[in-house]
Design an enzyme around this catalytic site. Structure first.
Site, PDB file in Angstrom:
ATOM      1  N   GLU A 166       0.805  -1.226   0.000  1.00 21.97           N
ATOM      2  CA  GLU A 166       0.000   0.000   0.000  1.00 21.97           C
ATOM      3  C   GLU A 166       0.842   1.283   0.000  1.00 21.97           C
ATOM      4  O   GLU A 166       0.879   2.034   0.985  1.00 21.97           O
ATOM      5  CB  GLU A 166      -0.963  -0.002   1.191  1.00 21.97           C
ATOM      6  CG  GLU A 166      -1.919  -1.180   1.164  1.00 21.97           C
ATOM      7  CD  GLU A 166      -2.920  -1.173   2.317  1.00 21.97           C
ATOM      8  OE1 GLU A 166      -2.760  -0.384   3.263  1.00 21.97           O
ATOM      9  OE2 GLU A 166      -3.876  -1.966   2.270  1.00 21.97           O
ATOM     10  N   GLU A 352      -5.806  -8.260   0.278  1.00 20.18           N
ATOM     11  CA  GLU A 352      -6.508  -7.877   1.511  1.00 20.18           C
ATOM     12  C   GLU A 352      -7.931  -7.479   1.179  1.00 20.18           C
ATOM     13  O   GLU A 352      -8.178  -6.729   0.223  1.00 20.18           O
ATOM     14  CB  GLU A 352      -5.858  -6.661   2.194  1.00 20.18           C
ATOM     15  CG  GLU A 352      -4.592  -6.940   2.926  1.00 20.18           C
ATOM     16  CD  GLU A 352      -4.029  -5.705   3.628  1.00 20.18           C
ATOM     17  OE1 GLU A 352      -4.818  -4.824   4.049  1.00 20.18           O
ATOM     18  OE2 GLU A 352      -2.793  -5.639   3.733  1.00 20.18           O
TER      19      GLU A 352
END
Ligand code: IFM
Length: 443
Positions: A166, A352
């Site tokens: 991320e 995720e």
């Protein structure tokens, strides 16, 4: 659970994910300090000023945690290595740290779990943070050295490796919005971090390729559906600029070697000089892409405020414990958009997806029906994306365990396994049991 593994293509990988700093406990095993230790110790940054010193004590309890994955019929486990554990000063190797991950990977293989390894899930060694962290170009080179060391040790046994988890959070959330370590609200530092984190990815990829690492190499990007607050042109432009910063910046740099104009408009004056020359390094060919998806945000024009001149407004949909709207269509939207506009048939994993839920323990049981519905809805979106031609190879639920949710401390719980932070006892929730049934092989 509405789905079972047989609703997905043969070989589709079902896993659960965690990250080192959120579960291991950083006060053991010669781990060095990282910028989350100091950020969390500063009042006002993290709920109750909680840090990851003990976390879930996974450092000592990892066999039990891997047993839970095995008993839950999962195929794979997504974990990260803590840079500050492997290199306490950011540069020199701590053999004890590397040995820990070596045992952990062997522990997965012994249990038939495929290891999916993330190199950087936010545990920047303090020694590097003190020298400017991601605003300093040198950090990218140090990351490549770290990648070489860890992949050199584990890369022959893991299913795949991602460089960075991320980058939007590493750069924008942490240097522009100030919500994560190092807690800056500084557009110059943010622009540099937006670029240097990608440079770190590119240099890390080059290093691992040069070293002959055999595992497929990729990156994990997060995507957040950017919806306009109204049909007005101004709100449309507000959503477009946020879409450019969050959803386009990183994937376009990697796949097209360019940054989107809507984001460059505000960031270019602050990018490091000569940034264009780095784009070829950043654009290393990927073997796979990880997609993290949770929610959407609604954006409104905020005239008269500095770039990006947008504000968020609350949406009408049901929300999780994080206050995030539940919007599974957004996952389908990103999976199909990525395939269509950027990666074609490159293997993609949802690395995720999950929900924080205000779970209650009742007579020893945790009946998290809302989480089961959430998982079903998002599995439905993934199944539809596969039917639409997306080369989706697997899904990792976030997270195996309740854990340290960064600026939220321990109060927000994403796990399919409850952790009692007094006793550190693990208790599988109803969602874990539902997944266990759904993933059984019946043989
Ligand atoms: O806990 C985080 C994780 O570290 C990164 N992705 C989002 C999760 C939930 O906020």
């Amino acid at each position: 659970m509405k789905f079972s593994r047989f609703d997905f293509p043969e070989g589709f990988v079902f896993g659960a994910a965690t990250a080192a700093y959120q579960i291991e406990g950083s006060s053991f095993g010669g781990c060095g300090p990282c910028h989350w230790d100091t950020f969390s110790a500063t009042p006002g940054n993290v709920v109750k000023a909680e840090g990851g010193g003990i976390a879930c004590d996974h450092y000592h309890r990892w066999p039990e945690d891997l047993d839970l994955l095995r008993a839950g019929n999962f195929d794979a486990y997504r974990f990260s290595t803590n840079w500050a554990r492997v290199m306490p000063d950011g540069v020199n190797v701590n053999p004890e740290g590397l040995d820990f991950y070596d045992r952990l990977v062997d522990g997965m293989l012994e249990r038939g779990l495929k290891p999916s390894h993330t190199l950087y899930h936010w545990d920047l060694p303090s020694a590097l943070a003190d020298r400017g962290g991601w605003a300093n170009r040198d950090t990218a080179q140090h990351f490549a050295d770290y990648a070489g060391v860890v992949a050199g040790r584990l890369g022959d046994r893991v299913m795949n490796i991602s460089t960075i988890n991320e980058p939007w959070c590493v750069a924008w959330l942490s240097h522009f919005l100030g919500a994560h370590a190092p807690g800056l609200r500084d557009i110059r530092a943010a622009a540099r971090a937006m670029h240097h984190i990608l440079l770190a990815h590119g240099l890390g990829m080059q290093r691992m390729r040069a070293d002959g690492v055999s595992a497929p190499l990729g990156i994990v990007l997060n995507f957040d559906h950017a919806a306009p607050a109204s049909a007005s042109a101004e709100d449309g432009a507000a959503a477009a600029v946020q879409d450019a910063i969050f959803n386009r910046w990183f994937i376009e740099a990697i796949t097209r070697q360019s940054y989107p104009a809507e984001a460059l408009e505000g960031l270019e004056p602050y990018l490091p000089q000569g940034w264009q020359a780095d784009m070829a390094v950043i654009g290393q060919k990927l073997d796979w892409l990880g997609v993290n998806y949770y929610t959407r945000h609604i954006h409104q024009a905020a005239p008269g405020t500095p770039w990006p001149a947008t504000r968020e407004v609350a949406g009408p949909l049901d929300k999780t414990q994080m206050g995030w709207e539940i919007y599974p269509d957004g996952l389908h939207g990103f999976l199909t958009r990525l395939a269509r506009d950027y990666v074609g048939d490159l293997p993609v994993f949802v690395t995720e997806n999950g929900m924080a839920n205000a779970d209650t323990v009742d007579g020893g049981a945790i009946t998290d029906e809302a989480r089961i519905r959430f998982i079903e809805a998002h599995l439905g979106a993934m199944k539809q994306a596969i039917a639409d031609g997306v080369n989706l190879k697997g899904f990792f639920y976030w997270s195996l365990l309740d854990n340290y949710e960064w600026a939220e401390g321990y109060a927000k719980t994403f796990g399919i396994v409850h952790v009692d932070y007094q006793t550190l006892q693990r208790v599988p929730k109803a969602s874990y049991l539902a997944l266990k049934r759904a993933l059984a092989r019946n043989d």
